[in-house]
Design an enzyme around this catalytic site. Structure first.
Site, PDB file in Angstrom:
ATOM      1  N   LYS A  83       1.052  -1.358  -0.025  1.00 31.91           N
ATOM      2  CA  LYS A  83       0.062  -0.051  -0.046  1.00 31.91           C
ATOM      3  C   LYS A  83       0.834   1.325  -0.001  1.00 31.91           C
ATOM      4  CE  LYS A  83      -0.361  -0.031   4.994  1.00 31.91           C
ATOM      5  NZ  LYS A  83      -1.265  -0.006   6.207  1.00 31.91           N
ATOM      6  N   ARG A  88     -10.100   0.412  15.660  1.00 34.22           N
ATOM      7  CA  ARG A  88     -10.255   1.332  14.464  1.00 34.22           C
ATOM      8  C   ARG A  88     -11.042   0.548  13.207  1.00 34.22           C
ATOM      9  NH1 ARG A  88      -4.273   1.791  11.556  1.00 34.22           N
ATOM     10  NH2 ARG A  88      -4.800  -0.400  11.016  1.00 34.22           N
ATOM     11  N   TYR A 125      17.598  30.026   7.731  1.00 32.68           N
ATOM     12  CA  TYR A 125      16.651  30.767   8.154  1.00 32.68           C
ATOM     13  C   TYR A 125      16.736  30.477   9.774  1.00 32.68           C
ATOM     14  CZ  TYR A 125      14.746  30.555   3.362  1.00 32.68           C
ATOM     15  OH  TYR A 125      14.457  31.127   2.101  1.00 32.68           O
ATOM     16  N   MET A 137      13.511  24.302   1.773  1.00 33.89           N
ATOM     17  CA  MET A 137      12.836  23.698   0.671  1.00 33.89           C
ATOM     18  C   MET A 137      13.753  22.894  -0.324  1.00 33.89           C
ATOM     19  SD  MET A 137      10.042  25.198  -2.120  1.00 33.89           S
ATOM     20  CE  MET A 137       9.060  25.932  -0.799  1.00 33.89           C
TER      21      MET A 137
END
Length: 357
Positions: free
Chosen positions: A34, A129, A253, A301
């Site tokens: 999955k 669940r 940063y 990023m």
């Protein structure tokens, strides 16, 4: 060219499948693929796992992707079907489905399909669940047993705390599930990866390895190599700039890291835009030329910065391994206050994927 890539070792995945077989001999193997095979490429991994007895996906879209790619292995829908249309598709594409709630059971009772389907009846043994409540489980089994469209009924449940060997919940769940197996006869599955590794009494007839297939330990505070597993994904990039810093100068940063002494800062072409964890702390190791160097400053990023010191020699273009061979992803996850599952699934489409056999 920005050489940021994820190298997927399909031979390692097959090796890890064999380790699972050694840990749980005389069981059948439901290999879990999955979430794009935990970020490794669902079609490529499913082909590599051709020796598994079945493969498991979360949802119909994943199953159809495999069938359309020509994968003929038995496929199990772990979340079951979400609608009458998906139930029809399960029949059409010869999929097996988990049945975990009344609406699915009722849909099977109402279907007039001429084909037959295999189902996995799920007991909620404490995960809270998915699954039928214990008091409703036998009745659900009896209702399925009466349906001409149901070819075979398997039994299953799911362990909630198997990664923690000191947690008594697993033993309680195993005991409860086995009580039902004394009354309801059939092939059963309970063990996830952690169950395979740490709870042999949970192995039963089928095991469901997931994360261990990709070379990660499912246990708290362990790494894959400690179980003889091989990492299937190596995430790597390159050193593309070097800056000299004086004592007291800051990096990145927020100026969160300050050089305690003269040093060199290496800039590596990867960041949270590629799936490297934004919350990785200063000190997170990065492997360059066979040696680890600490991440310093915030993850950007598109790039990260590491403290190279003054002694070692480097060239622009030197390979940097973020996790994988030589640097278990579990270590990076711990530094980033996350889990290996999240890191492996989170590598973005900007990264070039290469599959090696």
């Amino acid at each position: 060219m920005r050489e940021t890539k994820a190298i997927i070792d399909l031979a390692a995945i097959r090796h890890n499948l064999e380790i699972a077989k050694q840990l749980a001999p005389n069981t059948k193997m439901m290999a879990v693929v999955k979430a794009d095979a935990y970020g490794h490429g669902i079609v490529q991994v499913a082909r590599a796992l051709a020796s598994a007895d079945a493969i498991a996906v979360a949802c119909m879209d994943e199953a159809l992707t495999l069938r359309e790619a020509g994968i003929s292995t038995d496929i199990i829908l772990l979340e079951g079907f979400f609608s009458e249309q998906e139930l029809r598709q399960a029949f059409e594409y010869q999929l097996q489905t988990v049945v975990h709630q009344e609406s699915q059971l009722k849909a099977l009772e109402d279907t007039s399909n001429d084909a037959k389907i295999k189902v996995w009846l799920k007991l909620d043994s404490g995960m809270n669940r998915l699954g039928f409540e214990p008091e409703d489980y036998q009745t659900a089994y009896e209702r399925l047993s009466q349906l001409k469209t149901v070819e075979k009924i398997y039994l299953m449940s799911h362990l909630a705390c198997a990664d923690d060997i000191d947690n008594a919940k697993s033993a309680a769940q195993i005991s409860e599930f086995k009580q039902y197996l004394q009354v309801i006869k059939g092939e059963a599955s309970l063990a996830n990866s952690a169950g395979v590794v740490a709870w042999p009494e949970s192995h039963l007839q089928w095991i469901r390895p997931g994360i261990l297939l990709y070379g990660c330990s499912p246990m708290l505070d362990f790494t894959g190599p400690q179980h003889q597993l091989k990492p299937a994904m190596t995430l790597e990039s390159q050193l593309f700039a070097i800056k000299h810093l004086k004592p007291g100068e800051t990096v990145g940063y927020g100026a969160t890291w300050q050089a305690p002494q003269e040093t060199r800062i290496g800039v590596i072409a990867i960041g949270y835009g590629d799936g490297y964890p934004h919350h990785a702390k200063s000190g997170t190791p990065v492997l360059i030329n066979g040696k680890t160097y600490p991440l310093v400053g915030r993850v950007s990023m598109d790039m990260i910065t590491v403290d190279l010191g003054l002694e070692d020699q480097f060239e622009l273009g030197d390979k940097a391994i973020l996790w994988g061979n030589g640097l278990p992803v579990e270590i990076i996850a711990k530094h980033a206050n996350t889990i290996p599952w999240s890191l492996l699934c989170g590598v973005t489409s900007r990264v070039k994927f290469l599959w090696q056999d």
